[in-house]
Scaffold this motif. Structure first.
Motif, mmCIF file in Angstrom:
data_model
loop_
_atom_site.group_PDB
_atom_site.id
_atom_site.type_symbol
_atom_site.label_atom_id
_atom_site.label_comp_id
_atom_site.label_asym_id
_atom_site.label_seq_id
_atom_site.Cartn_x
_atom_site.Cartn_y
_atom_site.Cartn_z
ATOM 1 N N ASP A 147 -3.312 8.975 -8.878
ATOM 2 C CA ASP A 147 -2.060 9.217 -8.169
ATOM 3 C C ASP A 147 -1.130 10.038 -9.056
ATOM 4 N N ALA A 149 2.563 10.597 -10.089
ATOM 5 C CA ALA A 149 3.862 9.929 -10.016
ATOM 6 C C ALA A 149 4.937 10.852 -10.585
ATOM 7 N N GLN A 190 5.574 7.094 -4.039
ATOM 8 C CA GLN A 190 4.246 7.414 -4.582
ATOM 9 C C GLN A 190 3.163 7.016 -3.588
ATOM 10 N N SER A 193 -0.278 4.861 -4.129
ATOM 11 C CA SER A 193 -0.190 4.236 -5.454
ATOM 12 C C SER A 193 -1.113 3.031 -5.573
ATOM 13 N N SER A 196 -5.010 3.666 -5.888
ATOM 14 C CA SER A 196 -5.461 4.531 -6.975
ATOM 15 C C SER A 196 -5.905 3.710 -8.171
ATOM 16 N N HIS A 199 -2.691 6.500 -12.679
ATOM 17 C CA HIS A 199 -1.543 7.337 -12.332
ATOM 18 C C HIS A 199 -1.303 8.361 -13.441
ATOM 19 N N THR A 222 -3.632 1.755 -13.079
ATOM 20 C CA THR A 222 -2.800 1.129 -12.057
ATOM 21 C C THR A 222 -2.551 -0.346 -12.329
#
Length: 233
Positions: A147, A149, A190, A193, A196, A199, A222
């Protein structure tokens, strides 16, 4: 392993200890929660389609670093053809899911960090690009969903990060250790999130010298200690 099946992806997320909160309560089982599961199923499609021979050309690529076939969402673009296939892949997934499939920002983040770390190292003689390539190979080999962020809450938008009454309106470094950094703060909006594995955190605005503790980019699992996810919609 380079390519996970959709079911393997689901079980890999189930194996994570994710502190997810929704509507004021902790979600004990995010994978099977009826509100959250449809979004997870959309990400699953990025794995299922990559297993199908008829979609292999769009959904996968050959890694220039390992020579293995990998999911295109973990690929660093090498040519204009890669960019065309990326767009066609996204169109295909939009048709198959009628939803957001949540890996696009992470893919773009990896490509941006690849380029930026290379330029930083070339100018300053640092080793950020080498560190990133090590992370990238892990993502490729394990077929991880990453992800991106970026968006911070920002607080008073007329002020820079270092001028905020609440410094946590932007993610920032609070401690430097021999083995890395400790950060604090929040990111928002996000998408994907909780679906995932990792990140990539990035700054959200241009910053000056006074904001150096906020000008930070890093990768974080994560389920890292101290990471909390609040699902708002």
């Amino acid at each position: 392993m380079s390519l996970m099946t959709g079911e393997q992806y689901i079980e890999s997320i189930r194996a994570l200890e994710l502190p997810v909160y929704m509507f004021g309560k902790k979600v004990e089982n995010p994978v099977d929660d009826p509100v959250l599961r449809p979004a997870l199923n959309s990400v699953r499609m990025t794995y299922d389609l990559a297993q199908m021979p008829e979609y292999q050309d769009l959904m996968t690529a050959i890694s220039p670093y390992t020579g293995e076939r990998i999911n295109r969402f973990t690929h660093i673009h090498q040519s204009a053809d890669d960019l065309v296939k990326k767009v066609k892949m996204q169109r295909l997934l939009g048709q198959k899911t009628a939803s957001c499939f949540q890996r696009c920002v992470g893919m773009d983040a990896m490509n941006a960090v690849f380029s930026t770390t290379y330029e930083v190292d070339r100018k300053y003689g640092t080793s950020y690009h080498r560190n990133f390539l090590s992370f990238l190979k892990k993502v490729e080999n394990q077929d991880l969903t990453v992800d991106g962020a970026m968006t911070d809450p920002k607080g008073d938008r007329s002020k820079s990060p270092s001028q905020q009454a609440d410094p946590d309106m932007y993610v920032h470094v609070v401690e430097r250790r021999p083995d890395g950094i400790v950060v604090c703060g929040a990111k928002c909006h996000q998408t994907g999130s909780i679906n995932s594995h990792w990140h990539i955190f990035m700054p959200t605005i241009s910053m000056g010298e006074a904001d150096k503790d906020w000008a930070v980019s890093f990768a974080c699992p994560t389920d890292a200690e101290g990471m909390y996810m609040i699902y708002g919609r």
